[in-house]
Design an enzyme around this catalytic site. Structure first.
Site, PDB file in Angstrom:
ATOM      1  NE  ARG A 166      34.861 -21.988  37.326  1.00 42.47           N
ATOM      2  CZ  ARG A 166      34.992 -22.103  36.003  1.00 42.47           C
ATOM      3  NH1 ARG A 166      34.344 -23.055  35.362  1.00 42.47           N
ATOM      4  NH2 ARG A 166      35.778 -21.276  35.333  1.00 42.47           N
ATOM      5  CB  CYS A 181      42.453 -17.377  38.607  1.00 44.76           C
ATOM      6  SG  CYS A 181      41.283 -16.554  37.503  1.00 44.76           S
TER       7      CYS A 181
HETATM    8 CO    CO Z   1      40.846 -17.869  35.781  1.00 43.76          CO
END
Ligand code: CO
Length: 213
Positions: A46, A42
């Site tokens: 983070r 993704c």
């Molecule tokens: Co994500």
């Protein structure tokens, strides 16, 4: 110093530290790449691919997008997969999702997300495929976490559907496709322990593009 300037300051320190540990580090790096891993994850700020794997530059070929989706009409993702398998000869392809994924959450909302609709629809398709299991989970947070895991599994399946993966694996015995989830609460990677050969066999019943296994 502004945040922007700090990036360059950090970079100079990092380059100096790398050279101090291994004076040939950048000379070796500039010679070329030979990574064993393709990481598909993704775009979330983070979930940093190399850092959470403890990997150095040169170790991992990386593709990131919203909610780690592999769509067969996405020329960018398909090019990355083809290049990593055919040219770089990676031994492992990893699809890594993460709990708390905003893309997966957005796909669960009854809302028009504009330009993101067709992208998020890939995740709604995952929900539809696993509707019975997901609808049986009454706790919303648990259902969401399970969808994150199922999305990883289905995106692994999408990698296995490609001709390049099937042909290369049948010829050379690699790469193996793995599904991971990054747990932000404790920083740990969870291996979903996908049975790769079983999945490949299942996929090839319908999507056989490279001989039998
Ligand atoms: Co994500």
């Amino acid at each position: 110093m502004t945040d922007y300037e700090k990036i360059f300051e950090n970079n100079r320190r990092w380059a100096a530290e790398k050279s101090a540990t291994d004076k040939d580090f950048f000379r070796k790096l500039s010679r070329g790449q030979d990574p064993d891993f393709l990481y598909i994850g993704c775009s979330d700020s983070r979930v940093t691919a190399e850092e959470l794997m403890g990997a150095d530059p040169g170790d991992v070929f990386v593709h990131r997008n919203i909610a780690n989706v592999i769509s067969n009409t996405d020329l960018s993702a398909m090019s990355v997969i083809n290049f990593a398998i055919k040219q770089l000869n990676v031994k492992h392809v990893v699809v890594c999702g993460h709990y708390g994924c905003g893309g997966v959450k957005a796909a669960m909302q009854p809302q028009d997300h504009g330009i993101l609709n067709p992208w998020l629809r890939n995740i709604r398709d995952v929900y539809r495929l696993h509707k019975e299991e997901l609808n049986a989970i009454s706790d919303e947070e648990q259902r969401y976490r399970r969808l994150v895991e199922l999305n990883v599994e289905e995106q692994c399946v999408n990698v296995i559907k490609t001709a390049v993966l099937q042909k290369h694996y049948l010829e050379k015995g690699y790469p193996v496709v793995h599904g991971w989830v990054f747990s932000m609460e404790d920083g740990l990677l969870i291996d979903l322990e996908l049975d790769f050969e079983k999945k490949l066999k299942e996929i090839q019943e319908i999507y056989n593009l490279g001989g039998s296994f």
